[in-house]
Scaffold this motif. Sequence first.
Motif, PDB file in Angstrom:
ATOM      1  N   LYS A  86       3.649  -0.998  10.470  1.00 56.46           N
ATOM      2  CA  LYS A  86       2.504  -1.651   9.837  1.00 56.46           C
ATOM      3  C   LYS A  86       2.287  -1.111   8.424  1.00 56.46           C
ATOM      4  CE  LYS A  86      -2.444  -2.492  10.604  1.00 56.46           C
ATOM      5  NZ  LYS A  86      -3.581  -2.230  11.520  1.00 56.46           N
ATOM      6  N   HIS A  87       2.387   0.194   8.271  1.00 53.73           N
ATOM      7  CA  HIS A  87       2.186   0.821   6.960  1.00 53.73           C
ATOM      8  C   HIS A  87       3.262   0.368   5.979  1.00 53.73           C
ATOM      9  CE1 HIS A  87       1.171   3.894   4.007  1.00 53.73           C
ATOM     10  NE2 HIS A  87       2.448   4.222   3.968  1.00 53.73           N
ATOM     11  N   MET A  88       4.509   0.308   6.431  1.00 51.56           N
ATOM     12  CA  MET A  88       5.609  -0.098   5.551  1.00 51.56           C
ATOM     13  C   MET A  88       5.451  -1.552   5.105  1.00 51.56           C
ATOM     14  SD  MET A  88       8.836   1.764   7.474  1.00 51.56           S
ATOM     15  CE  MET A  88      10.037   0.906   6.468  1.00 51.56           C
ATOM     16  N   GLU A  89       5.060  -2.415   6.023  1.00 51.74           N
ATOM     17  CA  GLU A  89       4.867  -3.821   5.679  1.00 51.74           C
ATOM     18  C   GLU A  89       3.724  -3.991   4.677  1.00 51.74           C
ATOM     19  OE1 GLU A  89       6.576  -6.557   6.339  1.00 51.74           O
ATOM     20  OE2 GLU A  89       8.081  -5.321   7.343  1.00 51.74           O
ATOM     21  N   ALA A  90       2.647  -3.230   4.880  1.00 48.03           N
ATOM     22  CA  ALA A  90       1.506  -3.317   3.968  1.00 48.03           C
ATOM     23  C   ALA A  90       1.897  -2.859   2.564  1.00 48.03           C
ATOM     24  CB  ALA A  90       0.347  -2.475   4.502  1.00 48.03           C
ATOM     25  N   ALA A  91       2.671  -1.763   2.479  1.00 45.69           N
ATOM     26  CA  ALA A  91       3.097  -1.251   1.172  1.00 45.69           C
ATOM     27  C   ALA A  91       4.009  -2.258   0.476  1.00 45.69           C
ATOM     28  CB  ALA A  91       3.815   0.086   1.358  1.00 45.69           C
ATOM     29  N   LYS A  92       4.890  -2.870   1.244  1.00 48.47           N
ATOM     30  CA  LYS A  92       5.802  -3.861   0.671  1.00 48.47           C
ATOM     31  C   LYS A  92       5.028  -5.084   0.173  1.00 48.47           C
ATOM     32  CE  LYS A  92       9.473  -7.083   1.896  1.00 48.47           C
ATOM     33  NZ  LYS A  92      10.264  -7.682   2.988  1.00 48.47           N
TER      34      LYS A  92
END
Length: 234
Positions: free
Chosen positions: A152-158
């Motif tokens: 979830k964190h990686m998708e949000a940052a992307k």
Amino acid sequence: MTASIRSICLAALLAGGAAWAQQNPVDNPDNPHSTKSKDKQGSKPATNAEIDAAERDNPHHPQNKDREMAGMDHGATMKNATPQMMLQKLHLTNLEEIEMAKLAEQNGSDRVKGYARTLLRDHQDADVKVNELAKKKGIALSDSPKDPEIRKHMEAAKDELSRLKGPEFDRAFANRMSTGHKRVISMVQAWRQDCRDQDVCNLIDTLLPQLQKHAEMADQLKGPAAMGRTPENR
């Protein structure tokens, strides 16, 4: 006179009985300090939760398999990470950098695009080496983190980065690449200090200079442009 003697004898008997009771207390099972009470507590059957908690200390417990896989996302930063955890973390790092490089080729300036091409080439080559070693050792690698919070964190940052364009994208991207590569470098250096698998040690020795080069180039991107030049690719 006789009554007085009887009173004295009765008092002596009562005092003696009290002293004997203190030395030999009645073992009342309702008394929490009673030995019978302790036996009763000791014989109390363990609950399912207590049994499961004890079993989780067993390395063969099923939940430890999930914990080991989660460790590939979190515990891989530890010095005692297993070869499987190291290869999994390196694989995920390569995939993330490849994706970020492709995004930079779309949204970045010419300086950033030059850096992105270097990232793309180097991390694709690095991932080939990681996958070859994993295959040699019979290790199956996952293309996404096991921990849903990390995904979830990686998708949000992307998503946040993909909405930026021009100088705003350049700054955010350079900061992300600098911070991310330095974090990976620290992790890999910690692994190397305690590395016991020679194949993994050799792979780390091959990849570490590239990661350091990428971090230096990202730091150059964070500075002002020098006559429009791209970061130096040594």
